[in-house]
Design an enzyme around this catalytic site. Structure first.
Site, short mmCIF file in Angstrom:
data_model
loop_
_atom_site.label_atom_id
_atom_site.label_comp_id
_atom_site.label_asym_id
_atom_site.label_seq_id
_atom_site.Cartn_x
_atom_site.Cartn_y
_atom_site.Cartn_z
N GLU A 1 9.20 22.28 9.75
CA GLU A 1 10.17 21.62 10.62
C GLU A 1 10.56 20.10 9.71
O GLU A 1 10.36 19.15 10.16
CB GLU A 1 9.76 21.09 11.77
CG GLU A 1 8.96 22.08 12.99
CD GLU A 1 8.29 21.55 13.88
OE1 GLU A 1 8.12 20.16 13.67
OE2 GLU A 1 7.89 22.01 14.66
N GLY B 1 12.51 17.13 8.24
CA GLY B 1 13.66 16.31 8.44
C GLY B 1 14.10 15.46 7.22
O GLY B 1 14.89 15.85 6.46
N ARG B 2 13.37 14.66 6.98
CA ARG B 2 13.59 13.57 6.09
C ARG B 2 13.86 14.15 4.48
O ARG B 2 14.39 13.81 3.84
CB ARG B 2 12.13 12.66 5.94
CG ARG B 2 12.31 11.55 4.68
CD ARG B 2 10.68 11.00 4.54
NE ARG B 2 10.15 10.42 5.71
CZ ARG B 2 10.16 9.72 6.57
NH1 ARG B 2 11.03 8.37 6.14
NH2 ARG B 2 9.46 9.41 7.71
N TYR C 1 16.64 9.07 9.45
CA TYR C 1 16.12 8.07 10.28
C TYR C 1 17.07 6.51 9.95
O TYR C 1 16.48 5.64 10.01
CB TYR C 1 14.50 7.54 10.00
CG TYR C 1 13.94 9.08 10.14
CD1 TYR C 1 13.53 9.62 11.59
CD2 TYR C 1 13.10 9.71 9.33
CE1 TYR C 1 13.02 11.06 11.77
CE2 TYR C 1 12.47 11.12 9.43
CZ TYR C 1 12.60 11.43 10.73
OH TYR C 1 12.01 12.65 10.75
N GLY D 1 7.23 16.65 7.48
CA GLY D 1 6.29 15.34 7.03
C GLY D 1 6.39 15.29 5.34
O GLY D 1 5.69 14.49 4.98
N ARG E 1 14.29 0.79 9.38
CA ARG E 1 13.18 1.16 8.79
C ARG E 1 12.38 0.01 8.22
O ARG E 1 11.38 -0.02 8.24
CB ARG E 1 13.38 2.34 8.00
CG ARG E 1 13.92 3.53 8.17
CD ARG E 1 13.65 4.84 7.69
NE ARG E 1 12.54 5.35 7.39
CZ ARG E 1 11.72 5.07 6.37
NH1 ARG E 1 12.44 4.35 5.35
NH2 ARG E 1 10.55 5.40 6.38
N CYS F 1 19.66 -12.01 14.27
CA CYS F 1 18.95 -13.20 14.34
C CYS F 1 17.52 -13.02 14.56
O CYS F 1 17.02 -13.00 15.90
CB CYS F 1 19.56 -14.02 15.58
SG CYS F 1 21.21 -14.06 15.44
N TYR G 1 8.94 -0.71 10.07
CA TYR G 1 7.60 -0.08 9.31
C TYR G 1 7.43 -0.69 7.93
O TYR G 1 6.33 -0.59 7.34
CB TYR G 1 8.06 1.25 9.07
CG TYR G 1 8.63 2.39 10.07
CD1 TYR G 1 7.88 2.68 10.96
CD2 TYR G 1 10.03 2.64 9.66
CE1 TYR G 1 8.43 3.37 11.94
CE2 TYR G 1 10.30 3.51 10.64
CZ TYR G 1 9.55 3.85 11.80
OH TYR G 1 10.28 4.88 12.91
N1 LLP Z 1 8.29 17.57 13.51
C1 LLP Z 1 7.89 16.73 14.53
C2 LLP Z 1 7.03 17.32 15.78
C3 LLP Z 1 8.30 15.56 14.47
O1 LLP Z 1 7.74 14.73 15.23
C4 LLP Z 1 8.96 15.24 13.10
C5 LLP Z 1 9.00 13.85 13.00
C6 LLP Z 1 9.20 15.96 12.29
C7 LLP Z 1 9.01 17.50 12.54
C8 LLP Z 1 10.09 15.73 11.06
O2 LLP Z 1 9.21 14.89 10.24
P1 LLP Z 1 9.83 14.46 8.82
O3 LLP Z 1 9.76 15.66 7.81
O4 LLP Z 1 11.09 13.93 8.89
O5 LLP Z 1 8.80 13.47 8.23
N2 LLP Z 1 11.25 7.12 12.17
C9 LLP Z 1 10.18 7.17 11.08
C10 LLP Z 1 9.70 8.74 10.95
C11 LLP Z 1 9.28 9.23 12.27
C12 LLP Z 1 9.22 10.62 12.47
C13 LLP Z 1 8.93 11.30 13.73
N3 LLP Z 1 8.66 12.76 13.60
C14 LLP Z 1 10.81 6.90 9.75
O6 LLP Z 1 11.84 6.24 9.72
O7 LLP Z 1 9.93 6.87 8.96
#
Ligand code: LLP
Length: 413
Positions: free
Chosen positions: A269, A271-272, A367, A234, A308, A338, A312
């Site tokens: 954890e 990701g982004r 994403y 997050g 995205r 479209c 969103y």
């Molecule tokens: N851990 C869990 C349990 C998660 O569900 C997620 C993301 C992460 C870690 C990683 O979160 P991050 O560090 O990437 O924020 N598609 C959306 C984001 C959905 C995130 C889903 N879960 C977007 O494009 O903003």
């Protein structure tokens, strides 16, 4: 991510014009150097217990790179688990979570002896216990708790409030303790939470850390020796100038304030945060028009390439490449799909453009490709990884004819 040599755009040491010769737009480009720097910075600040959230970008090349940098993987389906294993992650560095894991998913994870399965429902705990018993194994599990903390982020990516579908409501901690004690084929080794994505407020992290510590202590006092606390992902990425500043060092500060005197092994954890800023999309202008006073650039990337903005209302900065014009125009940039929501940006000031020019959609590493689709029967975008003077096409989509062939016409038609 772009640098210029004699006014030609480069990514690391590779000319963007070279890439356009070998790959049809729209395509994704990732900078390996940038990913390495970001992962190393995160490890330096937060330590080695980083589990890359595979869902943000699951290309095999990206996973192999993450694995080679010594971090673990966080997966949410057996498909992602297979990807992580194939890329070489040690099963003991893989955690498996997800709000709805099927019996097959769980059996596969048990079979592969991964680090732990993070459960998200009391019923799931019972199911894993039964499956483990059948297989004559003792399985390490964690529980993903829903700590009832508002991540103060977009509602569509907020996951930690009481009524959200994720995790187990913290009001059920006593029930978890009782259940786990009765489940003889399980070891509860950790607790986790993930309260949402794009979390920038340090106050939110502080509340979440304190809440998780309190819960871990409660497990401990009840005789369940929690080893790990997984604090989710997050971390915030700045997509536009007006986004709040986010400083991961401040997260570390709060982490120390809360956990300094404890022995819990802490993990994250993200990701982004690890990958978003290392990726861009290269797209070409297909056509130009003025409708009702609005100057449209219609590009070949659409919501099928990057969903995205449509999904969103997310903002991705757009840059123009070959723009020699002295004249500037406020453009609205839309995709070819479209749907009215297939729109990237309204009224952005760019040098006057012409058909065939290239645009860059920034911060698309997370994403992006993973959420792309064949909508309107368009092929998926390619992906290219750059490292110094080298590039590799790390994903090339199947031809649309091939995709069409995967449909079946029943005998009665
Ligand atoms: N851990 C869990 C349990 C998660 O569900 C997620 C993301 C992460 C870690 C990683 O979160 P991050 O560090 O990437 O924020 N598609 C959306 C984001 C959905 C995130 C889903 N879960 C977007 O494009 O903003």
């Amino acid at each position: 991510m772009l640098n210029y040599k004699n006014s030609d755009p480069y990514i690391e040491g590779v000319s963007l014009y070279e890439l356009v010769k070998v790959c049809e737009t729209p395509f994704y480009v990732y900078s390996q150097e940038k990913i390495i720097n970001q992962v190393n910075k995160t490890k330096e600040i937060l330590g080695n217990n980083i589990f890359y959230s595979v869902k943000s970008n699951s290309n095999q090349a990206i996973l192999k790179l993450m694995q080679s940098l010594g971090i673990g993987a966080d997966v949410v389906s057996s498909g992602e688990l297979k990807r992580a294993l194939k890329a070489g992650f040690d099963p003991k560095k893989i955690i498996f979570e997800g709000v709805g894991k099927s019996e097959q998913d769980l059996l596969y994870a048990i079979h592969k002896n991964i680090r732990l399965i993070n459960t998200e429902a009391l019923e799931e705990i019972k199911l894993i216990n039964n499956l483990a018993k059948e297989k004559n194994k003792t399985v390490d599990i964690g529980v993903r708790l829903n700590p009832d903390i508002d991540g103060e982020t977009l509602s569509k990516i907020s996951t930690g409030k009481k009524t959200d579908k994720f995790g187990i409501d913290i009001d059920n901690v006593d029930k978890i303790i009782e259940l786990v004690k009765a489940c003889k084929s399980l070891n509860l080794v950790g607790i986790s939470c993930h309260i949402g994505s794009q979390i920038s407020k340090i106050e939110v992290y502080k509340n979440m850390f304190n809440q998780m510590k309190k819960i871990a202590d409660k497990f401990f006092e009840s005789g369940i020796m929690i080893k790990h606390i997984d604090l989710g992902g997050g971390f915030h990425v700045k997509y536009k100038d007006s986004d709040p500043d986010f400083n991961i060092e401040m997260v570390k500060q709060e982490l120390d304030n809360c956990f300094a005197k404890t022995k819990y092994e802490l993990s994250f954890e993200p990701g982004r945060y690890l990958i978003a800023e290392s990726g861009i999309i290269i797209t070409s202008i297909i056509t130009i028009k003025n409708n009702g006073g609005i100057d449209y650039l219609i590009v070949d990337a659409g919501m099928n390439t990057l969903i995205r903005p449509a999904m969103y209302g997310a903002h991705h900065e757009i840059l123009a490449i070959n723009s020699n014009s002295e004249q500037f125009i406020d453009y609205t940039i839309a995709g070819p799909i479209c749907e009215s929501s297939d729109m990237f940006s309204k009224n952005i000031r760019l040098a006057k453009q012409k058909i065939g020019n290239l645009l860059v959609i920034k911060n698309s590493g997370a994403y992006g490709k993973v959420m792309s689709s064949n909508y309107n029967s368009r092929p998926l975008p390619s992906e290219i990884l750059i490292y110094k003077d080298n590039y590799a096409i790390v994903y090339s989509p199947e031809k649309i004819e091939k995709t069409i062939e995967t449909d079946n016409i029943p005998s009665w038609l």
